[in-house]
Design a protein around this motif. Structure first.
Motif, mmCIF file in Angstrom:
data_model
loop_
_atom_site.group_PDB
_atom_site.id
_atom_site.type_symbol
_atom_site.label_atom_id
_atom_site.label_comp_id
_atom_site.label_asym_id
_atom_site.label_seq_id
_atom_site.Cartn_x
_atom_site.Cartn_y
_atom_site.Cartn_z
ATOM 1 N N TYR A 164 0.800 -1.215 0.000
ATOM 2 C CA TYR A 164 0.000 0.000 0.000
ATOM 3 C C TYR A 164 0.839 1.274 0.000
ATOM 4 O O TYR A 164 0.449 2.274 -0.602
ATOM 5 N N ALA A 165 1.968 1.265 0.692
ATOM 6 C CA ALA A 165 2.739 2.507 0.838
ATOM 7 C C ALA A 165 3.160 3.092 -0.508
ATOM 8 O O ALA A 165 2.911 4.287 -0.766
ATOM 9 N N PRO A 166 3.789 2.327 -1.417
ATOM 10 C CA PRO A 166 4.164 2.941 -2.706
ATOM 11 C C PRO A 166 2.954 3.343 -3.535
ATOM 12 O O PRO A 166 3.005 4.332 -4.270
ATOM 13 N N LEU A 167 1.855 2.569 -3.415
ATOM 14 C CA LEU A 167 0.660 2.927 -4.178
ATOM 15 C C LEU A 167 0.060 4.233 -3.674
ATOM 16 O O LEU A 167 -0.367 5.080 -4.463
ATOM 17 N N LEU A 168 0.044 4.420 -2.345
ATOM 18 C CA LEU A 168 -0.474 5.672 -1.795
ATOM 19 C C LEU A 168 0.410 6.850 -2.216
ATOM 20 O O LEU A 168 -0.095 7.929 -2.544
ATOM 21 N N PHE A 190 -8.092 4.204 -0.094
ATOM 22 C CA PHE A 190 -7.017 3.317 0.358
ATOM 23 C C PHE A 190 -6.467 3.740 1.714
ATOM 24 O O PHE A 190 -6.078 2.886 2.508
ATOM 25 N N SER A 191 -6.431 5.024 1.977
ATOM 26 C CA SER A 191 -6.014 5.480 3.305
ATOM 27 C C SER A 191 -6.971 4.966 4.368
ATOM 28 O O SER A 191 -6.548 4.473 5.430
ATOM 29 N N VAL A 192 -8.263 5.046 4.091
ATOM 30 C CA VAL A 192 -9.260 4.563 5.043
ATOM 31 C C VAL A 192 -9.215 3.041 5.144
ATOM 32 O O VAL A 192 -9.378 2.473 6.230
ATOM 33 N N VAL A 193 -8.975 2.356 4.012
ATOM 34 C CA VAL A 193 -8.904 0.890 4.027
ATOM 35 C C VAL A 193 -7.769 0.415 4.929
ATOM 36 O O VAL A 193 -7.937 -0.494 5.755
#
Length: 605
Positions: A164-168, A190-193
């Motif tokens: 998730y980190a690189p995608l965010l 995605f932050s909330v997910v």
């Protein structure tokens, strides 16, 4: 860049799955449940009740009853303490009872605790109440198994964050560079997910502490509701890229407004009712989104079907999750894997979706650039053709002037020696009339050439409109034109421009009206936008040439199909319009049944 990010994600996921530690085996031999509808029964009363055997994940839907869970645990011979974990972490009241604890039991402040055990079979009871869905998974480990489970949980957390980190970060970069609503929606969702996953699985309570507001049940419930809203906002925006019908947008809008109302009611009404209503709205939205996705992508080209397939899978997973929350389907897998691997699928889904959308956008951009290049080439070819035609017409008109003058001079000299009523005299008159028509055509072409080259100079002055009209009528030499001027009008304009406009409009009216029909030239006092003026109108009956096309009547070289049998170049109306615009006016075309008219406005002096 997005393609490299997607490839990196799948490589990282494959390495993570290959190195995934073996999950610790819990010690629970049997799980059984009993539902206390009013929540008033004591442990002694519950022990006499009849329990129902439950699976690995217990799902009772939304209920106000207290749920008693009986755990039969086989403790190892050397185990004095066992580790109890209860997922998810947002359960508001979890009380542990056993023979080794006081009668009032031990209320858990987090999702995990140590408990005393005797070698062999042990019996534990859990009393659980929650405002959210009654969905839980109790696990019991020995000390060594608890360490192994901690390693597994840490590894799963690392895989999720690594995906998730690189995608965010990439979504944040896309948002700052492209500023599209879809990227903002994916970033928020995605932050909330991630925050919801950390809250559900107890990572937030381990980081902030079990009594911190960020790891409390209220915060986790709110994150879940925001997760549903932002998720379907992403679905709506993706479908809009591929032709979401207007009625579909209205339905999504209604569902969004309804969900927003439920979110606000969460703070003032009963929590369980509002969360149950929000999950029902999410269930309806999942079904509607699935059907709408199939309908939208069925009409698209095959290159976009992969996006539709991924979106359908996401809708099916969301639908199954809502059904699980309402206990309409059974959950047989681990709750940790149920949530973590769905998160990993979401990363893959968004990475592939954004890549395919970007690819589709690049394809559309290339097609648009090709169309623009073709249109530009056609426009250049049309411009070159018109320039060639205009140069040829200009040259031809100049070359015709001398022969026409000689013909007209010879015909005039010949006519002087003929009897007025003889056949030869009539033929000479026809020659002169044809020469006059050709001379008028030459003059129009010459005037058009002067306008193109900017060689016609305008000199505005005060002049009597009726005097100018009388001079034009005398030049026309016909009694078919009727002048209607109730009063004298003095206008501020250019006499040469006005004369050419009237000559072109009147000759056009005489040419294309029935032979003996009248042509009306009318002056009416009127008011323009800011000044007083006079409206000049020329009208005539429609002749054999028929009604002209209003969309092309002022187009250069345009001639109606019926008008091509007569002499002309299609320059008269275009020339009159160009001159009228030079004067600051505009020719207006008006068509009535059987009649046509042209009018323009002149400012009074």
């Amino acid at each position: 860049m997005l393609a490299r990010l997607t490839l990196w994600f799948f490589i990282r996921l494959a390495l993570g799955l290959a190195c995934l530690p073996v999950a610790a085996q819990d010690l629970i031999a049997e799980r059984a449940i009993f539902e206390d509808p009013y929540g008033t029964l004591t442990l002694g009363q519950v022990r006499q009740a009849e329990f129902s055997v439950a699976g690995n994940i217990i799902s009772q839907g939304y209920t106000r009853a207290a749920l008693w869970v009986r755990l039969r645990v086989d403790a190892p011979p050397d185990a004095q303490h066992l580790r109890l974990r209860v997922f998810p972490a947002q359960l508001e009241e979890v009380t542990l009872y056993s023979a080794l604890l006081p009668d009032e039991g031990l209320r858990l402040t987090g999702h995990a605790t140590w408990m005393d055990a005797l070698p062999g079979p042990n019996l534990y009871y859990l009393r659980i109440r929650t405002s959210g869905p009654m969905l839980l998974q109790p696990l019991v480990f020995s000390a060594e198994q608890a360490q192994q489970d901690d390693s597994t949980r840490g590894f799963i957390l690392g895989v999720v964050l690594a995906c998730y980190a690189p995608l965010l970060v990439w979504l944040l970069v896309l948002l700052m560079t492209r500023r599209q609503m879809l990227h903002l929606a994916f970033l928020l969702n995605f932050s909330v997910v991630v925050a919801s996953f950390l809250g559900w699985m107890g990572y937030l309570s381990e980081f902030f502490g079990p009594v911190h507001w960020a790891s409390g049940s209220t915060a986790i419930f709110l994150l879940g509701m925001v997760n549903i809203f932002t998720g379907f906002l992403c679905v709506c925006l993706v479908l809009q890229r591929f032709g979401l019908p207007r009625w579909g947008q209205h339905v999504f809008t209604v569902l969004g407004i309804l969900y927003g109302v439920l979110f606000l009611l969460f703070f003032v009404l009963d929590r369980q009712r509002t969360m149950q209503g929000s999950s029902i709205v999410g269930l309806v939205a999942s079904v509607f989104g699935l059907l709408l996705t199939i309908a939208v992508f069925y009409r698209q080209k095959r290159s976009t079907w992969l996006i539709g397939t991924l979106l359908c899978v996401a809708m099916v997973l969301g639908l199954r999750w809502f059904l699980t929350l309402h206990a309409l389907v059974s959950a047989v897998e681990s709750l940790v894997s149920l949530l973590s691997f769905r998160l990993i699928f979401a990363v893959g889904f968004v990475s592939v979706t954004l890549w395919l959308i970007d690819r589709e956008k690049q394809s559309q951009l290339q097609t648009s650039m090709m169309n623009e290049a073709v249109a530009r080439k056609l426009a250049e070819s049309e411009t070159q053709r018109r320039q060639t035609q205009e140069r040829f017409m200009t040259m031809l008109m100049h070359e015709l002037k001398t022969p026409l003058a000689i013909i007209q001079l010879a015909a005039t000299s010949l006519g002087r020696h003929l009897l007025p009523d003889s056949g030869d005299a009539t033929r000479v008159k026809n020659i002169n009339r044809a020469v006059d028509d050709l001379n008028a055509l030459v003059e129009r072409c010459a005037s058009a050439d002067q306008i193109d080259q900017g060689a016609m100079h305008m000199h505005k002055e005060s002049l009597c409109l009726e005097t100018l009209a009388a001079d034009v009528l005398q030049t026309m030499g016909t009694d078919r034109i009727t002048l209607s001027a109730p009063a004298q009008h003095t206008v501020f304009s250019d006499a040469q421009y006005l004369r050419l406009i009237l000559l072109n409009l009147l000759s056009n009216a005489l040419k294309y009206s029935p032979p003996d029909s009248p042509v009306t030239l009318q002056f009416d006092h009127t008011a323009g936008a800011h000044v007083a003026g006079v409206s000049v109108c020329i009208s005539n009956a429609v002749g054999a040439a028929g009604m002209p096309d209003p969309a092309h009547v002022f187009t250069r070289y345009y001639r109606a199909e019926g008008a091509r049998r007569q002499v002309g170049a299609g320059l008269g109306l275009w020339l009159a319009q160009a001159l009228a615009r030079q004067l600051g006016s505009e020719l207006q075309f008006k068509a009535d049944p059987g009649r046509v008219g042209f009018s323009f406005f002149l400012e009074l002096a």
